[in-house]
Design a protein around this motif. Structure first.
Motif, PDB file in Angstrom:
ATOM      1  N   LYS A  87      47.647  58.651  49.064  1.00 51.70           N
ATOM      2  CA  LYS A  87      46.836  58.515  50.235  1.00 51.70           C
ATOM      3  C   LYS A  87      45.418  58.735  49.904  1.00 51.70           C
ATOM      4  O   LYS A  87      44.611  57.654  50.615  1.00 51.70           O
ATOM      5  CB  LYS A  87      47.244  59.840  51.023  1.00 51.70           C
ATOM      6  N   GLU A 109      54.287  58.676  53.984  1.00 52.27           N
ATOM      7  CA  GLU A 109      54.385  58.764  55.661  1.00 52.27           C
ATOM      8  C   GLU A 109      54.959  57.490  56.186  1.00 52.27           C
ATOM      9  O   GLU A 109      55.668  57.367  57.070  1.00 52.27           O
ATOM     10  CB  GLU A 109      52.914  58.752  56.010  1.00 52.27           C
ATOM     11  N   ARG A 160      58.748  57.370  55.379  1.00 57.47           N
ATOM     12  CA  ARG A 160      59.350  58.521  56.113  1.00 57.47           C
ATOM     13  C   ARG A 160      59.554  57.786  57.651  1.00 57.47           C
ATOM     14  O   ARG A 160      60.541  58.019  58.270  1.00 57.47           O
ATOM     15  CB  ARG A 160      58.557  59.703  56.164  1.00 57.47           C
TER      16      ARG A 160
END
Length: 155
Positions: free
Chosen positions: A49, A127, A130
């Motif tokens: 990230k 993210e 997911r």
């Protein structure tokens, strides 16, 4: 004139350099070269990230982000293609330099910045992974609940 402490210091550094494994040498070289682009190299999910934000900002500052978001132009427009190829090479090089020895092999064979970026995003963006897994799961099938005419019927 060299002082004895400088000589000892250089001997110490040389001794440790010669004992280093190829992996350690590669990692230190990658870290040293990547600091010009971003302060950390991409090692995996834990730093994706922050890494992606920094690399994107770097590419934006160099006016190279467009090659990440687009496919190569048709080769008919030679000028356009040459400009894209140059920008693609610069952006891809920046991404490659900012990858560590464990992440670089996943993009080693990518000749296109978009493909390299998308590969890293697929592999290391928790993210996004997911969300895609959640979308793939049908919650109705997994809960045993059937929705009929706005009412809930347990089956």
């Amino acid at each position: 004139m060299c002082s004895s402490t400088n000589v000892i210091d250089h001997q110490f550094k040389l001794k440790h350099f010669l004992k280093a494994s190829p992996f350690q040498l590669f990692r230190s070289m990658a870290a040293a070269s990547s600091t010009k682009i971003v302060p950390q190299i991409l090692e995996g999910e834990d730093d994706y990230k922050d890494w992606s934000v920094r690399v994107k900002t770097y590419l934006l500052s160099k006016d190279l982000w467009d090659v990440v978001e687009s496919e190569p132009p048709e080769q008919e427009g030679v000028g356009d293609f040459k400009a894209w190829r140059k920008n693609n090479a610069e952006a891809l090089h920046a991404i490659q330099l900012s990858c560590g020895p464990r992440t670089f092999p996943s993009i080693r064979d990518k000749a296109n910045t978009k493909a390299a970026w998308d590969t890293l995003e697929t592999l290391f963006n928790r993210e996004k992974r997911r969300l895609s897994m959640a979308a793939a799961i049908n919650p109705i099938e997994n809960t045993g609940i059937c929705y009929e005419n706005q009412s809930i019927k347990y089956i």
